[in-house]
Scaffold this motif. Structure first.
Motif, PDB file in Angstrom:
ATOM      1  N   ASP A  64       0.819  -1.212   0.000  1.00 27.39           N
ATOM      2  CA  ASP A  64       0.000   0.000   0.000  1.00 27.39           C
ATOM      3  C   ASP A  64       0.856   1.266   0.000  1.00 27.39           C
ATOM      4  O   ASP A  64       0.339   2.371   0.204  1.00 27.39           O
ATOM      5  CB  ASP A  64      -0.929   0.014   1.219  1.00 27.39           C
ATOM      6  N   GLY A  65       2.165   1.129  -0.211  1.00 27.89           N
ATOM      7  CA  GLY A  65       3.088   2.255  -0.151  1.00 27.89           C
ATOM      8  C   GLY A  65       2.845   3.271  -1.252  1.00 27.89           C
ATOM      9  O   GLY A  65       2.352   2.943  -2.330  1.00 27.89           O
ATOM     10  N   LYS A  66       3.221   4.508  -0.939  1.00 28.70           N
ATOM     11  CA  LYS A  66       3.002   5.602  -1.878  1.00 28.70           C
ATOM     12  C   LYS A  66       4.231   6.502  -1.964  1.00 28.70           C
ATOM     13  O   LYS A  66       5.028   6.589  -1.039  1.00 28.70           O
ATOM     14  CB  LYS A  66       1.843   6.480  -1.405  1.00 28.70           C
ATOM     15  N   LEU A  67       4.330   7.187  -3.080  1.00 25.38           N
ATOM     16  CA  LEU A  67       5.262   8.293  -3.249  1.00 25.38           C
ATOM     17  C   LEU A  67       4.387   9.531  -3.386  1.00 25.38           C
ATOM     18  O   LEU A  67       3.370   9.506  -4.096  1.00 25.38           O
ATOM     19  CB  LEU A  67       6.110   8.116  -4.507  1.00 25.38           C
ATOM     20  N   ILE A  68       4.752  10.594  -2.692  1.00 35.12           N
ATOM     21  CA  ILE A  68       3.922  11.791  -2.660  1.00 35.12           C
ATOM     22  C   ILE A  68       4.809  12.985  -2.986  1.00 35.12           C
ATOM     23  O   ILE A  68       5.772  13.266  -2.276  1.00 35.12           O
ATOM     24  CB  ILE A  68       3.272  11.985  -1.273  1.00 35.12           C
ATOM     25  N   THR A  69       4.489  13.670  -4.057  1.00 33.64           N
ATOM     26  CA  THR A  69       5.240  14.860  -4.433  1.00 33.64           C
ATOM     27  C   THR A  69       4.399  16.086  -4.099  1.00 33.64           C
ATOM     28  O   THR A  69       3.165  16.023  -4.095  1.00 33.64           O
ATOM     29  CB  THR A  69       5.628  14.839  -5.919  1.00 33.64           C
ATOM     30  N   SER A  70       5.068  17.162  -3.803  1.00 33.73           N
ATOM     31  CA  SER A  70       4.365  18.394  -3.475  1.00 33.73           C
ATOM     32  C   SER A  70       4.905  19.528  -4.327  1.00 33.73           C
ATOM     33  O   SER A  70       6.024  19.476  -4.825  1.00 33.73           O
ATOM     34  CB  SER A  70       4.538  18.721  -1.990  1.00 33.73           C
ATOM     35  N   ARG A 106       0.560  15.099  -5.028  1.00 33.40           N
ATOM     36  CA  ARG A 106       0.193  14.052  -5.985  1.00 33.40           C
ATOM     37  C   ARG A 106       0.641  12.716  -5.410  1.00 33.40           C
ATOM     38  O   ARG A 106       1.806  12.565  -5.043  1.00 33.40           O
ATOM     39  CB  ARG A 106       0.882  14.306  -7.323  1.00 33.40           C
ATOM     40  N   TYR A 107      -0.288  11.780  -5.317  1.00 38.12           N
ATOM     41  CA  TYR A 107      -0.005  10.447  -4.794  1.00 38.12           C
ATOM     42  C   TYR A 107       0.294   9.501  -5.948  1.00 38.12           C
ATOM     43  O   TYR A 107      -0.417   9.497  -6.959  1.00 38.12           O
ATOM     44  CB  TYR A 107      -1.211   9.891  -4.021  1.00 38.12           C
ATOM     45  N   MET A 108       1.329   8.683  -5.764  1.00 38.74           N
ATOM     46  CA  MET A 108       1.685   7.692  -6.782  1.00 38.74           C
ATOM     47  C   MET A 108       2.026   6.369  -6.120  1.00 38.74           C
ATOM     48  O   MET A 108       2.634   6.353  -5.049  1.00 38.74           O
ATOM     49  CB  MET A 108       2.924   8.148  -7.572  1.00 38.74           C
ATOM     50  N   ASP A 132       4.658   1.834  -9.227  1.00 33.36           N
ATOM     51  CA  ASP A 132       4.484   1.655 -10.677  1.00 33.36           C
ATOM     52  C   ASP A 132       4.192   2.984 -11.378  1.00 33.36           C
ATOM     53  O   ASP A 132       4.669   3.228 -12.483  1.00 33.36           O
ATOM     54  CB  ASP A 132       3.353   0.662 -10.977  1.00 33.36           C
ATOM     55  N   ASP A 133       3.373   3.838 -10.733  1.00 36.01           N
ATOM     56  CA  ASP A 133       3.062   5.150 -11.309  1.00 36.01           C
ATOM     57  C   ASP A 133       4.325   5.998 -11.429  1.00 36.01           C
ATOM     58  O   ASP A 133       4.517   6.710 -12.417  1.00 36.01           O
ATOM     59  CB  ASP A 133       2.039   5.907 -10.450  1.00 36.01           C
ATOM     60  N   TYR A 134       5.170   5.948 -10.405  1.00 39.93           N
ATOM     61  CA  TYR A 134       6.425   6.709 -10.433  1.00 39.93           C
ATOM     62  C   TYR A 134       7.297   6.234 -11.592  1.00 39.93           C
ATOM     63  O   TYR A 134       7.846   7.051 -12.339  1.00 39.93           O
ATOM     64  CB  TYR A 134       7.176   6.573  -9.107  1.00 39.93           C
ATOM     65  N   VAL A 135       7.420   4.925 -11.745  1.00 41.51           N
ATOM     66  CA  VAL A 135       8.246   4.380 -12.836  1.00 41.51           C
ATOM     67  C   VAL A 135       7.683   4.833 -14.186  1.00 41.51           C
ATOM     68  O   VAL A 135       8.432   5.257 -15.071  1.00 41.51           O
ATOM     69  CB  VAL A 135       8.328   2.842 -12.751  1.00 41.51           C
ATOM     70  N   LYS A 136       6.355   4.779 -14.331  1.00 44.90           N
ATOM     71  CA  LYS A 136       5.733   5.184 -15.605  1.00 44.90           C
ATOM     72  C   LYS A 136       5.903   6.673 -15.877  1.00 44.90           C
ATOM     73  O   LYS A 136       6.132   7.076 -17.017  1.00 44.90           O
ATOM     74  CB  LYS A 136       4.243   4.833 -15.602  1.00 44.90           C
ATOM     75  N   PHE A 152       7.505  11.181   0.913  1.00 42.90           N
ATOM     76  CA  PHE A 152       6.865  12.474   0.674  1.00 42.90           C
ATOM     77  C   PHE A 152       7.988  13.494   0.577  1.00 42.90           C
ATOM     78  O   PHE A 152       8.802  13.606   1.491  1.00 42.90           O
ATOM     79  CB  PHE A 152       5.930  12.775   1.849  1.00 42.90           C
ATOM     80  N   TRP A 153       8.100  14.185  -0.547  1.00 45.11           N
ATOM     81  CA  TRP A 153       9.235  15.077  -0.710  1.00 45.11           C
ATOM     82  C   TRP A 153       8.823  16.472  -1.158  1.00 45.11           C
ATOM     83  O   TRP A 153       7.759  16.683  -1.695  1.00 45.11           O
ATOM     84  CB  TRP A 153      10.279  14.497  -1.659  1.00 45.11           C
TER      85      TRP A 153
END
Length: 181
Positions: A71-77, A88-90, A93-97, A164-165
């Protein structure tokens, strides 16, 4: 007789091709990434290693995805076109794409320059200050910021729950306590 010979050659060729495909699949057993997630340190170092590399260098996206909890996410601000703050939540796989091709095509080396870790029980919060370069030869980073990384230890391994960065800019400088001493 000639038709039988041609048929025999084709069958032999196809059998050999099928057999060699089976062997190559056997050789492609999944890598054992357990050492990459055995400690907070190894998990964070593996995150930076998985996404970093010179222009044209393939990234280990399997390792990158392995680091994250299901359920992990990458979150950019950042600010949108109307200068409003947004996130933006990713999923990995979304980050790689969305970013994978760019970082390989342009070169992207993210280096950690400072780390602050707070841990309690099975959770940890890491503030990881980074500098980003397009090549190891670059003298100055093209970007700096802080990754806020939340991790979970399930008793077996560390999982990245969120990254989250936020990037530094002239109105948002990195505080001194998150820079190298």
């Amino acid at each position: 007789m000639m038709k039988k010979l041609i048929l025999l050659v084709l069958i032999t060729f196809m059998t050999s091709a099928i057999h060699s495909q089976g062997k190559s699949k056997e050789k492609e057993a999944p890598k054992d990434y357990s050492e990459n997630v055995s400690t907070i340190n190894s998990t964070i170092n593996s995150l930076y290693a998985a996404i970093s590399g010179e222009k044209g260098k393939k990234r280990d996206w399997a390792l990158f995805k392995y680091l994250f909890h299901p359920d992990g996410k990458l979150i950019t601000s950042g600010k949108n076109d109307e200068s409003k703050f947004q996130i933006r939540y990713m999923k990995p796989d979304d980050y790689v794409k969305s970013s994978g091709k760019w970082i390989v095509d342009n070169g992207f080396i993210e280096k950690e320059v400072h780390r602050a870790v707070d841990a309690f029980g099975n959770m940890a919060q890491v503030f990881s200050t980074f500098e980003a370069f397009q090549s190891e030869k670059d003298e100055e980073p093209f970007m700096r910021g802080i990754n806020s990384i939340q991790l979970l230890n399930d008793g077996t391994r560390w999982w990245i729950v969120n990254v989250f960065w936020d990037n530094e800019d002239r109105r948002n400088p990195i505080p001194r306590n998150y820079l190298p001493k």
